[in-house]
Design a protein around this motif. Structure first.
Motif, PDB file in Angstrom:
ATOM      1  N   PHE A   1      56.683  20.248  27.947  1.00  0.00           N
ATOM      2  CA  PHE A   1      55.426  20.008  27.244  1.00  0.00           C
ATOM      3  C   PHE A   1      54.961  21.304  26.577  1.00  0.00           C
ATOM      4  N   SER A   2      55.018  22.383  27.321  1.00  0.00           N
ATOM      5  CA  SER A   2      54.553  23.643  26.766  1.00  0.00           C
ATOM      6  C   SER A   2      55.445  24.094  25.604  1.00  0.00           C
ATOM      7  N   ASP A   3      56.758  23.868  25.730  1.00  0.00           N
ATOM      8  CA  ASP A   3      57.664  24.224  24.621  1.00  0.00           C
ATOM      9  C   ASP A   3      57.348  23.414  23.367  1.00  0.00           C
ATOM     10  N   ALA A   4      56.908  22.176  23.560  1.00  0.00           N
ATOM     11  CA  ALA A   4      56.659  21.315  22.403  1.00  0.00           C
ATOM     12  C   ALA A   4      55.394  21.711  21.656  1.00  0.00           C
ATOM     13  N   ILE A   5      54.380  22.164  22.385  1.00  0.00           N
ATOM     14  CA  ILE A   5      53.097  22.396  21.692  1.00  0.00           C
ATOM     15  C   ILE A   5      52.865  23.848  21.285  1.00  0.00           C
ATOM     16  N   THR A   6      53.534  24.818  21.936  1.00  0.00           N
ATOM     17  CA  THR A   6      53.237  26.216  21.597  1.00  0.00           C
ATOM     18  C   THR A   6      53.633  26.643  20.186  1.00  0.00           C
ATOM     19  N   PRO A   7      54.707  26.125  19.584  1.00  0.00           N
ATOM     20  CA  PRO A   7      55.033  26.622  18.240  1.00  0.00           C
ATOM     21  C   PRO A   7      53.919  26.410  17.227  1.00  0.00           C
ATOM     22  N   SER A   8      53.051  25.432  17.449  1.00  0.00           N
ATOM     23  CA  SER A   8      51.978  25.193  16.482  1.00  0.00           C
ATOM     24  C   SER A   8      50.732  26.013  16.818  1.00  0.00           C
ATOM     25  N   GLY A   9      50.849  26.943  17.728  1.00  0.00           N
ATOM     26  CA  GLY A   9      49.729  27.837  17.999  1.00  0.00           C
ATOM     27  C   GLY A   9      48.820  27.383  19.125  1.00  0.00           C
ATOM     28  N   ALA A  10      49.128  26.245  19.746  1.00  0.00           N
ATOM     29  CA  ALA A  10      48.301  25.739  20.834  1.00  0.00           C
ATOM     30  C   ALA A  10      48.707  26.433  22.135  1.00  0.00           C
ATOM     31  N   LEU A  11      47.749  26.557  23.051  1.00  0.00           N
ATOM     32  CA  LEU A  11      48.038  27.148  24.355  1.00  0.00           C
ATOM     33  C   LEU A  11      47.980  26.043  25.397  1.00  0.00           C
ATOM     34  N   PRO A  12      49.047  25.874  26.205  1.00  0.00           N
ATOM     35  CA  PRO A  12      48.964  24.896  27.287  1.00  0.00           C
ATOM     36  C   PRO A  12      47.881  25.364  28.252  1.00  0.00           C
ATOM     37  N   THR A  13      46.866  24.563  28.451  1.00  0.00           N
ATOM     38  CA  THR A  13      45.728  24.954  29.292  1.00  0.00           C
ATOM     39  C   THR A  13      45.361  23.768  30.155  1.00  0.00           C
ATOM     40  N   TYR A  14      45.487  23.895  31.464  1.00  0.00           N
ATOM     41  CA  TYR A  14      45.160  22.751  32.299  1.00  0.00           C
ATOM     42  C   TYR A  14      43.813  22.927  32.983  1.00  0.00           C
ATOM     43  N   LYS A  15      43.034  21.873  32.968  1.00  0.00           N
ATOM     44  CA  LYS A  15      41.804  21.810  33.761  1.00  0.00           C
ATOM     45  C   LYS A  15      41.819  20.503  34.541  1.00  0.00           C
ATOM     46  N   THR A  16      41.367  20.545  35.781  1.00  0.00           N
ATOM     47  CA  THR A  16      41.328  19.327  36.604  1.00  0.00           C
ATOM     48  C   THR A  16      40.270  18.376  36.045  1.00  0.00           C
ATOM     49  N   PRO A  17      40.313  17.092  36.449  1.00  0.00           N
ATOM     50  CA  PRO A  17      39.314  16.142  35.936  1.00  0.00           C
ATOM     51  C   PRO A  17      37.882  16.642  36.132  1.00  0.00           C
ATOM     52  N   GLU A  18      37.591  17.235  37.294  1.00  0.00           N
ATOM     53  CA  GLU A  18      36.220  17.701  37.538  1.00  0.00           C
ATOM     54  C   GLU A  18      35.855  18.836  36.594  1.00  0.00           C
ATOM     55  N   GLU A  19      36.767  19.816  36.488  1.00  0.00           N
ATOM     56  CA  GLU A  19      36.505  20.951  35.597  1.00  0.00           C
ATOM     57  C   GLU A  19      36.362  20.485  34.153  1.00  0.00           C
ATOM     58  N   PHE A  20      37.247  19.594  33.760  1.00  0.00           N
ATOM     59  CA  PHE A  20      37.253  19.117  32.383  1.00  0.00           C
ATOM     60  C   PHE A  20      35.958  18.380  32.070  1.00  0.00           C
ATOM     61  N   THR A  21      35.515  17.518  33.021  1.00  0.00           N
ATOM     62  CA  THR A  21      34.292  16.754  32.800  1.00  0.00           C
ATOM     63  C   THR A  21      33.107  17.682  32.580  1.00  0.00           C
ATOM     64  N   SER A  22      32.990  18.716  33.418  1.00  0.00           N
ATOM     65  CA  SER A  22      31.824  19.588  33.240  1.00  0.00           C
ATOM     66  C   SER A  22      32.001  20.453  31.989  1.00  0.00           C
ATOM     67  N   PHE A  23      33.256  20.753  31.637  1.00  0.00           N
ATOM     68  CA  PHE A  23      33.515  21.505  30.407  1.00  0.00           C
ATOM     69  C   PHE A  23      33.061  20.702  29.187  1.00  0.00           C
ATOM     70  N   VAL A  24      33.419  19.401  29.171  1.00  0.00           N
ATOM     71  CA  VAL A  24      33.018  18.556  28.042  1.00  0.00           C
ATOM     72  C   VAL A  24      31.498  18.524  27.934  1.00  0.00           C
ATOM     73  N   GLU A  25      30.833  18.439  29.079  1.00  0.00           N
ATOM     74  CA  GLU A  25      29.359  18.420  29.070  1.00  0.00           C
ATOM     75  C   GLU A  25      28.792  19.711  28.484  1.00  0.00           C
ATOM     76  N   SER A  26      29.357  20.841  28.912  1.00  0.00           N
ATOM     77  CA  SER A  26      28.796  22.100  28.427  1.00  0.00           C
ATOM     78  C   SER A  26      29.104  22.277  26.939  1.00  0.00           C
ATOM     79  N   GLU A  27      30.289  21.820  26.491  1.00  0.00           N
ATOM     80  CA  GLU A  27      30.605  21.888  25.059  1.00  0.00           C
ATOM     81  C   GLU A  27      29.621  21.029  24.267  1.00  0.00           C
ATOM     82  N   SER A  28      29.346  19.849  24.811  1.00  0.00           N
ATOM     83  CA  SER A  28      28.444  18.932  24.130  1.00  0.00           C
ATOM     84  C   SER A  28      27.063  19.562  23.965  1.00  0.00           C
TER      85      SER A  28
END
Lengths: 519, 327, 192
Positions: B290-317
């Motif tokens: 997965f990381s090999d597929a997305i890194t050439p386009s400049g993206a960084l593989p970054t994992y956040k758990t469902p809980e972290e992601f949910t609160s991240f989306v809230e703070s971004e919003s």
């Protein structure tokens, strides 16, 4: 090793040959199917080509790109439905030719003009990709705005019957294009609270509706069994010497237009075809035949829209900026293969540039060959009984439209556009200006406002390119108006009174041809 | 819509068959009534994966790469469906309207936290967020012949005359990033929205605008070719493809802006289904392929758990509510 | 829909025999009026009423556009060339053009329509049925899925268009549906 030899040698791989064949087949098929575009086919094919070697994968993707550009002319000519937006202008003369029983001739000429357009653009690509691409970067918002204003003047020449009706139809297209989000502030306009409208009306759905469905509905309405004649039984396949000579000028003008428009990012084959058609009409000895089944018209529109392919490839490879939506997808694939398009590509990987050029040329020649060989079969399709033909066209238009967004609302938009198109057709409003307005309206408004944000009003005329284009646009509007007024005055003097068809703003020379299709 | 309907039918058939077999063996099963509710049995049919962008773009690429991994992990087919249109809201509303059974998931782009503030009917609380998988940070770049060599130069120069900054479109993440930069640094910036990232970068290359805010991947090559100077990266750590480019933080501006992406599903997933999916996503997101597929386009593989992601989306919003006008 | 009535329409040969669907002998999608045929003249005639109606509709749409454009809500009022400006310019322009067209329709002879055909026998019926079936198909697709809806849709269409016989009504829809399903669903991965 010599990069030319190396580049050509890499094509000897049998997988490349298979890729070419696959690309040809897929490209022709999706091109000919209204709705599905080369972009979609390339995007889906790029899923499996990623596992191939770069040259093998490029063989598939580039061949789809080229072959679709041939396939999309077929429904434009046979059933007035552009296979992809790039063949909109082909309907202007190609369909009238088919109606006159010259479908075979139109298909042959269209394929030849397309091939010549692509090959000419590939010469430009190999000879001067980097300097040309640099030049293209000079096209900022104010230059784009001026080009688009110039493009809008085409409305006048595709309004064959009445300038008033033509421009009003154009205004309808411009107005429909404002539905959605404002391009600069993002405010909603005419969306009436529907999120589905906030992305604007789907362009492909509208052209399928206005051209294909409206024509089909008109057939349903006006079918006279007694008058039916199978069109494939009529006419020649191959142009005569005189016809070759006659098309020479249109070919030159069309190709030149396509080369220029193709290099400019954000302007593609659809716009180029219409502008090329208009330019050729202006310089033609028989301008009155344009829009009524003119060989020159088909030659000009198809050479112009096809000549944009090399231009798009140029901006893509030499700048790393996608020249059109197919190229945007292809850049994604190339990056994954470790090929980074940009000026350094030409310095570091010359053999790859050679391979790309060779694939494009082979794909063009192969597409031309297939187009010429399978012509007869294609035209024979029109001989099947009307109930099959009508049902198939309606269904293909619906499914093809659905495939553009996978959303049934798009199909509803297409059918509504079909009904509106029928009303326009029956009341004498041409569909061409509507589509031109839809295409150019957003470009005109957004680039004007961008230019004003950047430099203020001075920027519009301070750039030499935009000043020249704006001046040309003024001429393009003024000259035919003066000409028409003069012709009308002459006609009135000689006739004494108005014939039943006489009308202010009518071009009397155009009216002499009774088959003008109002497009 | 249709295929999900077909899939429900297929899932029902499979479930029913499985139940019959199990019953025949003397085991006890009462789960023949729906498309999966039992952790051990999920998934029992194809999973639909909804992408808000057309085939061929960055979101599509990430989605297809992740789906390929998920297929192996979950042992089922994953059908990637592109439902482009209306800034991605078409796909987002579609996902929100599906049954929360785990058989419809989708790619959650940064827009899921922005569209609400642009007047769309897309609310983050309508989704269960199952994990973040990538982050594609933004940069600010200037033409090669620009007099500005650092972010500070640019901010300072803007005090005399407003600096024009191209971005990918009105309401795009890069317009928000430009507004965020202006707010953080006090610079006088005029965002100029273009129709997509490529024309925006082209405008900077051609010198029509003073600067451009775009994704790192869109500017890497021009930076390497020397036609564009990247002044700063909007992330807290240096980008592996742009090792010489300072982060905005190191220049004294606390800015993190980028296109992130994760996986979401309609809200109300059964706990065991949610667990099965988020475990699989965690494994897929951290895989090498997965990381090999997305890194050439400049993206960084970054994992956040469902809980972290949910609160991240809230703070971004919340952050975008401030930047985008908040109505 | 402003229906172009046909004051001087010449009835077609078939009209007296069968009011409904005509089955053409050889069949063709296209036909032409310009190349000599023995059939009666079916060229559409100029129509003043229709010209007046469309010009009036155009004027009404233009005026409505001006009002609607003023009603566009902006998040930030900037004045000058804002999101309202372009729609307003367009609406005013369209209204002016339509007004000119209306004047022309009233005082000048109506436009030539020789490029159009008259409505054929059963034309309205055929068009109406095709539209209704098309709309029903779009709805039915959502309810019963692509395969079933398409087969029924095609069968109904060919029947309305004059096709008869089991091959036409059954075989053709099944084969066409199968082909498109393979092309779109299997090959192009479109979720039908």
């Amino acid at each position: 090793m010599n990069p030319i030899v190396e580049g050509l040698e890499s094509l000897l791989d049998p997988v490349v040959g298979l890729g070419l064949l696959l690309g040809l087949l897929l490209g022709m098929l999706v091109g000919a199917f209204p709705g599905i575009t080369a972009t979609m086919a390339v995007a889906l094919a790029s899923g499996f080509t990623l596992t191939l070697e770069p040259v093998q994968g490029l063989a598939v993707l580039l061949t789809i790109y080229v072959a679709a550009n041939f396939g999309d002319r077929v429904p434009s000519i046979l059933v007035n439905t552009p296979g992809t937006p790039a063949s909109i202008a082909t309907t202007l003369d190609g369909y009238p030719m088919a109606k006159q029983g010259r479908a075979g001739l139109a298909l042959v000429i269209s394929a030849m003009a397309s091939a010549i357009g692509i090959l000419a653009s590939m010469i430009l690509f190999t000879a001067a990709a980097i300097p040309i691409a640099r030049l293209a970067l000079q096209f900022g918002p104010s230059e784009m705005f001026a080009l688009v204003v110039f493009g809008l003047t085409v409305m006048i020449s595709i309004s064959s019957k009445s300038i008033l009706k033509g421009v009003l139809a154009g205004a309808l297209g411009l107005a429909l294009a404002t539905i959605g989000r404002d391009p600069i502030t993002g405010d909603q306009r005419f969306t009436f609270g529907f999120d589905a409208l906030s992305g604007g009306l789907d362009f492909i759905a509208i052209i399928i509706g206005l051209f294909g469905i409206a024509e089909l509905f008109d057939q349903l309405l006006t079918h006279h069994a007694a008058k039916v004649r199978p069109i494939s039984s009529l006419g020649r396949w191959w142009p005569t010497k005189a016809e070759y000579r006659q098309s020479g000028r249109a070919l030159g003008v069309g190709t030149a237009t396509g080369l220029v428009v193709g290099v400019i990012p954000a302007a593609g084959g659809d716009i180029a075809g219409l502008i090329g058609w208009d330019r050729a009409k202006r310089v033609s000895k028989n301008p009155e035949a344009f829009g009524t089944g003119s060989i020159e018209g088909v030659t000009a529109s198809d050479s112009a829209s096809s000549a944009t392919l090399g231009g798009s490839l140029t901006t893509t490879m030499a700048l790393g900026i996608p020249g059109d939506s197919v190229m945007a997808v292809m850049i994604g694939s190339m990056i994954i293969w470790g090929i980074q398009p940009g000026p350094s590509l030409f310095a570091n990987r010359p053999e790859l540039v050679v391979s790309i050029t060779a694939i494009m040329v082979i794909a063009t020649l192969a597409s031309l060959l297939i187009s010429l060989v399978r012509m007869k079969g294609m035209v024979k399709l029109l001989d099947v009984p009307v109930h099959y033909l009508w049902a198939t066209i309606l269904m293909f238009c619906i499914v093809g439209t659905y495939a553009t967004t996978n959303n049934i609302i798009t199909v509803v938009v297409m059918l509504v556009a079909g009904v509106v198109g029928l009303i326009l057709k029956r009341t004498g409003f041409p569909a061409g200006p509507v589509v031109l307005g839809l295409l150019l309206g957003p470009l005109a408004e957004s680039n004007l406002r961008r230019a004003l944000l950047i430099d203020g009003p001075v920027g519009l005329v301070s750039s030499p390119i935009s000043a020249v284009l704006l001046a040309l646009a003024v001429f393009a509007i003024a000259l035919p108006l003066v000409g028409r007024a003069r012709a009308a005055r002459r006609a009135r003097r000689s006739d004494g009174d108005d014939g039943p068809a006489e009308h202010p703003g009518d071009d009397s020379s155009l009216r002499s041809t009774t088959t003008s299709k109002g497009l | 819509m249709l295929s999900s309907r077909n899939n429900v039918v297929r899932a029902l058939t499979v479930t029913a068959t499985a139940a019959l077999v199990i019953a025949g063996l003397g085991a006890c099963s009462s789960d023949a009534d729906g498309g999966g509710g039992d952790a051990s049995s999920f998934p029992e049919g194809d999973i639909n994966f909804i992408v808000q962008a057309a085939a061929g773009g960055g979101s599509d690429l990430t989605s297809r790469a992740l789906s390929a991994e998920l297929e192996g992990i979950l042992g089922t087919s994953i059908v990637v469906e592109n439902r482009p249109g209306a800034s991605g809201s078409t796909a987002m509303q579609y996902v929100a309207d599906q049954e929360a059974d785990g058989y419809t998931i989708g790619f959650a782009p940064v827009e899921v936290s922005m569209l609400e503030h642009l007047g769309f009917d897309v609310l983050p609380e309508n989704y269960d967020f199952l994990g973040q998988v990538m982050f594609s940070p933004g940069v600010i770049a200037v033409p090669a012949d620009s007099p500005y060599d650092s972010l500070d130069d640019l901010v300072e120069a803007s005090q005399d005359e407003a600096i024009t900054v191209a971005n990918a479109g009105a309401g795009s993440i890069w317009e928000a990033a430009t507004l965020g930069l202006a707010e953080e640094s006090g610079a006088d910036l005029t965002p100029v929205p273009f129709d997509g990232g490529a024309p925006a970068v082209a405008a900077a290359l051609g010198g029509q605008v003073d600067a451009v805010v775009a994704g790192a991947g869109e500017t890497v090559q021009a930076n390497a070719d020397g036609t564009l100077k990247i002044l700063a990266l909007f992330n807290d750590e240096v980008h592996p493809m742009l090792e010489d480019v300072p982060t905005a933080e190191s220049e004294g501006y606390d800015l993190m802006f980028g296109g992130w992406g994760g996986i979401y599903a309609p809200t109300g997933l059964p706990d065991d289904v949610k667990q099965a999916l988020s475990d699989a996503i965690a494994e897929a997101a951290e895989s090498d392929s997965f990381s090999d597929a997305i890194t050439p386009s400049g993206a960084l593989p970054t994992y956040k758990t469902p809980e972290e992601f949910t609160s991240f989306v809230e703070s971004e919003s919340e952050r975008f509510a401030g930047l985008l006008g908040g109505n | 829909m402003p229906t172009p009535d046909e004051p001087t329409r010449v009835p077609s040969v078939e009209e007296g025999l069968e009011s409904g669907i005509d089955t053409p002998p050889g069949g063709a999608y296209l036909y032409t009026a310009s190349i000599g045929t023995d059939a009666p003249d079916t060229t559409a005639q100029p129509n003043r009423t229709m010209e007046i109606v469309v010009a009036a509709v155009g004027l009404a749409v233009g005026l409505a556009g001006i009002l609607l454009a003023q009603g566009i809500e902006l998040r930030a009022e900037t004045g000058g060339i804002d999101p309202r400006w372009w729609p307003t310019v367009l609406s005013i322009g369209s209204a002016a053009l339509a007004a000119a067209l209306l004047v022309a329709a009233l005082v000048r002879p109506p436009f030539d329509r020789s490029d159009l055909e008259t409505v054929g026998a059963g034309g309205w019926r055929r068009l109406l049925l095709a539209t209704v079936i098309g709309a029903a198909y779009v709805a039915g697709w959502q309810l019963v899925g692509y395969l079933g809806a398409t087969v029924v849709f095609l069968a109904l269409l060919v029947w309305v268009f004059g096709g008869r016989g089991w091959k036409t009504i059954v075989l053709f829809p099944v084969i066409t549906t199968g082909f498109t399903y393979l092309l779109f669903h299997t090959l192009l991965k479109v979720p039908l």
